[in-house]
Motif scaffolding. Structure first.
Motif, mmCIF file in Angstrom:
data_model
loop_
_atom_site.group_PDB
_atom_site.id
_atom_site.type_symbol
_atom_site.label_atom_id
_atom_site.label_comp_id
_atom_site.label_asym_id
_atom_site.label_seq_id
_atom_site.Cartn_x
_atom_site.Cartn_y
_atom_site.Cartn_z
ATOM 1 N N ARG A 194 5.838 -2.039 19.431
ATOM 2 C CA ARG A 194 5.726 -3.350 18.793
ATOM 3 C C ARG A 194 7.012 -4.149 19.014
ATOM 4 N NH1 ARG A 194 3.694 -3.455 14.075
ATOM 5 N NH2 ARG A 194 4.717 -5.357 13.346
ATOM 6 N N LYS B 27 3.228 -13.151 23.449
ATOM 7 C CA LYS B 27 2.021 -12.392 23.795
ATOM 8 C C LYS B 27 1.894 -11.149 22.926
ATOM 9 C CE LYS B 27 1.801 -13.929 28.615
ATOM 10 N NZ LYS B 27 1.926 -13.520 30.052
ATOM 11 N N GLU C 256 1.486 -12.407 19.011
ATOM 12 C CA GLU C 256 0.160 -12.957 18.738
ATOM 13 C C GLU C 256 -0.810 -11.854 18.338
ATOM 14 O OE1 GLU C 256 -0.014 -16.835 21.755
ATOM 15 O OE2 GLU C 256 -0.812 -14.893 22.374
ATOM 16 N N LYS C 257 -0.740 -10.732 19.019
ATOM 17 C CA LYS C 257 -1.638 -9.614 18.712
ATOM 18 C C LYS C 257 -1.323 -9.003 17.350
ATOM 19 C CE LYS C 257 -2.306 -8.462 23.593
ATOM 20 N NZ LYS C 257 -2.073 -7.457 24.678
ATOM 21 N N GLN C 258 -0.041 -9.025 16.992
ATOM 22 C CA GLN C 258 0.375 -8.477 15.700
ATOM 23 C C GLN C 258 0.092 -9.436 14.553
ATOM 24 O OE1 GLN C 258 4.260 -6.145 17.593
ATOM 25 N NE2 GLN C 258 4.559 -7.819 16.188
ATOM 26 N N ARG D 48 -0.171 -18.672 13.492
ATOM 27 C CA ARG D 48 -0.434 -17.307 13.949
ATOM 28 C C ARG D 48 0.576 -16.321 13.363
ATOM 29 N NH1 ARG D 48 -1.900 -18.476 20.352
ATOM 30 N NH2 ARG D 48 -2.399 -20.672 20.054
#
Length: 268
Positions: A82, A132, A135-137, A181
């Motif tokens: 992460r 990138k 954003e997923k986290q 976000r």
């Protein structure tokens, strides 16, 4: 420690992490509980610092190279899975660059392009890779180091100041596009900071001028910047985004000739 300032369990990349401000930041983020990736052009110094920190990683990276930047983020994910904090601290400030960075009339295209390649393009590429992941986290904090010269005209360092002014607008753009976000982006704007690199070749008269024009009784040191970065990375700053935090002892906020005015008033 105030739990709002805790960075326990978070992963941070600090570019220019082996330098004066960078190393102070790496140490402080570690003290606050973060796992730190020390990213620096000087791989040996980065490795030495990482070895002195708990669960830290050193990565050699040239911010003028897109491939090396992508490798930095890949290695960070491989090691920790992460990324919560990106501190874009690195800048092109070698002695050869500083000595050649004067006014626009005498600016070489090569120096201008080298400066923007690292300070602006390199920062953008780091932000893009970080976004990138973040954003997923659904969360993350980016802190971009600019400079108080991004706010002021000067007779020298035209390329440096312009490259850092661009970083300010980049910061606002990221804050606007990614705030919903869960990603915050802010800028820290140091003035002259008492690192070995900054003071090594500074003529005594020039240092005296800076000290006279500083509103505080002292010129700042690396920990002043590190503390600001650590705060902005923490939950204590959760409502702060798109902002410019100037850490220069007030040199950029007063009227021209402050020191002379002070002498006149004191002299009656």
């Amino acid at each position: 420690m105030d739990m709002g300032l805790s960075l326990k369990g978070r992963v941070a990349i600090v570019t220019g992490g082996a330098g004066g401000i960078g190393s102070a930041t790496c140490r402080l983020l570690t003290e606050r509980g973060a796992k730190v990736v020390v990213a620096d052009l000087d791989g040996e110094r980065a490795a030495a610092l990482a070895a002195d920190l708990p669960d830290a990683l050193a990565v050699k990276v040239d911010l003028a190279s897109e491939a090396e930047i992508e490798n930095l983020f890949s290695k960070t994910l491989d090691a920790y899975g992460r990324l919560d904090i990106l501190d874009n601290n690195a800048a092109l400030l070698g002695a050869d660059v500083v000595q050649a960075d004067h006014d626009i009339a005498n600016m070489t295209t090569e120096l201008w392009d080298r400066t923007f390649a690292v300070n602006t393009r390199g920062t953008m590429l780091c932000c893009r890779n970080a976004l990138k992941i973040m954003e997923k986290q659904g969360s993350g904090a980016i802190i971009n180091t600019a400079s108080n010269l991004a706010l002021q005209g000067h007779v020298i360092q035209a390329a440096y100041s312009a490259s850092k002014a661009a970083v300010l607008q980049m910061t606002r753009s990221i804050a606007a596009s990614h705030g919903k976000r869960g990603i915050r982006c802010n800028s820290v704007l140091p003035g002259l900071t008492g690192t070995k690199a900054a003071l090594a070749d500074l003529p005594p008269r020039l240092r005296q001028i800076v000290e006279e024009e500083t509103l505080t009784p002292y010129v700042g040191d690396p920990m002043d910047i590190a503390e600001t970065v650590a705060f902005l990375a923490s939950d204590a700053a959760r409502s702060i985004t798109g902002q410019m935090i100037v850490v220069d002892g007030g040199t950029s906020v007063h009227v021209p000739g402050f020191a002379r005015f002070t002498e006149m008033i004191a002299g009656g």
